[in-house]
Design a protein around this motif. Structure first.
Motif, PDB file in Angstrom:
ATOM      1  N   ARG A   1     -48.025  50.691 106.316  1.00 60.34           N
ATOM      2  CA  ARG A   1     -47.238  50.704 107.551  1.00 60.34           C
ATOM      3  C   ARG A   1     -46.238  51.839 107.430  1.00 60.34           C
ATOM      4  O   ARG A   1     -45.621  51.994 106.374  1.00 60.34           O
ATOM      5  N   VAL A   2     -46.036  52.578 108.512  1.00 60.32           N
ATOM      6  CA  VAL A   2     -45.085  53.690 108.482  1.00 60.32           C
ATOM      7  C   VAL A   2     -44.032  53.469 109.562  1.00 60.32           C
ATOM      8  O   VAL A   2     -44.367  53.196 110.714  1.00 60.32           O
ATOM      9  N   GLY A   3     -42.771  53.571 109.159  1.00 59.35           N
ATOM     10  CA  GLY A   3     -41.657  53.448 110.093  1.00 59.35           C
ATOM     11  C   GLY A   3     -40.962  52.102 110.006  1.00 59.35           C
ATOM     12  O   GLY A   3     -41.560  51.098 109.627  1.00 59.35           O
ATOM     13  N   THR A   4     -39.692  52.114 110.366  1.00 61.53           N
ATOM     14  CA  THR A   4     -38.899  50.881 110.286  1.00 61.53           C
ATOM     15  C   THR A   4     -39.342  49.836 111.313  1.00 61.53           C
ATOM     16  O   THR A   4     -39.198  48.644 111.073  1.00 61.53           O
ATOM     17  N   GLU A   5     -39.907  50.275 112.440  1.00 60.37           N
ATOM     18  CA  GLU A   5     -40.389  49.297 113.433  1.00 60.37           C
ATOM     19  C   GLU A   5     -41.529  48.461 112.847  1.00 60.37           C
ATOM     20  O   GLU A   5     -41.528  47.234 112.956  1.00 60.37           O
ATOM     21  N   LYS A   6     -42.483  49.107 112.207  1.00 59.57           N
ATOM     22  CA  LYS A   6     -43.612  48.387 111.589  1.00 59.57           C
ATOM     23  C   LYS A   6     -43.116  47.514 110.430  1.00 59.57           C
ATOM     24  O   LYS A   6     -43.593  46.400 110.242  1.00 59.57           O
TER      25      LYS A   6
ATOM     26  N   HIS B   1     -35.439  54.476 105.029  1.00 59.28           N
ATOM     27  CA  HIS B   1     -35.601  55.746 105.744  1.00 59.28           C
ATOM     28  C   HIS B   1     -36.349  55.444 107.043  1.00 59.28           C
ATOM     29  O   HIS B   1     -37.231  54.582 107.066  1.00 59.28           O
ATOM     30  N   PRO B   2     -36.036  56.116 108.154  1.00 59.85           N
ATOM     31  CA  PRO B   2     -36.730  55.838 109.425  1.00 59.85           C
ATOM     32  C   PRO B   2     -38.262  55.957 109.321  1.00 59.85           C
ATOM     33  O   PRO B   2     -38.977  55.255 110.014  1.00 59.85           O
ATOM     34  N   ASP B   3     -38.740  56.819 108.423  1.00 62.63           N
ATOM     35  CA  ASP B   3     -40.185  57.004 108.250  1.00 62.63           C
ATOM     36  C   ASP B   3     -40.697  56.311 106.994  1.00 62.63           C
ATOM     37  O   ASP B   3     -41.673  56.763 106.378  1.00 62.63           O
TER      38      ASP B   3
ATOM     39  N   ARG C   1     -42.582  54.361 104.259  1.00 64.90           N
ATOM     40  CA  ARG C   1     -44.007  54.041 104.099  1.00 64.90           C
ATOM     41  C   ARG C   1     -44.085  52.770 103.266  1.00 64.90           C
ATOM     42  O   ARG C   1     -43.677  52.759 102.105  1.00 64.90           O
TER      43      ARG C   1
ATOM     44  N   SER D   1     -37.704  55.512 101.012  1.00 66.57           N
ATOM     45  CA  SER D   1     -38.750  56.147 101.819  1.00 66.57           C
ATOM     46  C   SER D   1     -40.141  55.581 101.537  1.00 66.57           C
ATOM     47  O   SER D   1     -41.076  55.853 102.294  1.00 66.57           O
ATOM     48  N   ARG D   2     -40.283  54.823 100.450  1.00 62.13           N
ATOM     49  CA  ARG D   2     -41.580  54.194 100.154  1.00 62.13           C
ATOM     50  C   ARG D   2     -41.346  52.906  99.388  1.00 62.13           C
ATOM     51  O   ARG D   2     -40.516  52.853  98.489  1.00 62.13           O
TER      52      ARG D   2
END
Length: 133
Positions: free
Chosen positions: A40-45, A27-29, A31, A116-117
């Protein structure tokens, strides 16, 4: 796809070192709650984390056991991490291609057919002992 199928594909991609295959399931967000340190939150992290892991470790997971629950939103997985410690990280022992086998587990949540997590647990003092011997 069910939550179980999504998580199984995620770990199959991990074992194939198909990082993009893993990332498309997130999921883009997302966790990411690691065994140590801040979430870390988000696919970039998460992508940054995966790059560091790929540089420092070569790991394959075996003996995977998946556990699900009736709402089809959470999956737990138990596994053995078979690894090579390639590059040291700050605060950890020096790396010189030590091998290790370490039991671990993860808990994943799925929302809108995306992970998502991801929460991961392992025994860090045992890992340090294994790569220090």
């Amino acid at each position: 796809m069910t939550a179980l199928e999504i998580v199984q594909e995620y770990y199959s991609s991990f074992n194939q070192k198909d990082w993009n295959g893993m990332l498309v399931l997130l999921h883009p967000d997302v966790r990411h709650e690691p065994n140590q340190g801040e979430a870390r939150v988000g696919t970039e992290k998460f992508t940054e984390f995966m790059q560091t892991m790929d540089e420092s470790y070569d790991e394959t997971l075996t003996d995977l056991v998946f556990l699900t629950e009736p709402t089809d939103t959470r999956v737990a997985v138990e596994f053995i991490v078979n690894g090579v410690y390639k590059k040291g990280e700050a605060g950890l022992p020096e790396a010189h291609n030590q091998t290790y086998r370490l039991p671990a587990a993860a808990f994943l949540e799925v929302k809108d057919e995306k992970i998502s997590r991801v929460t991961t647990y392992y025994n860090l003092p045992l890992w340090i002992k294994l790569v220090s011997e």
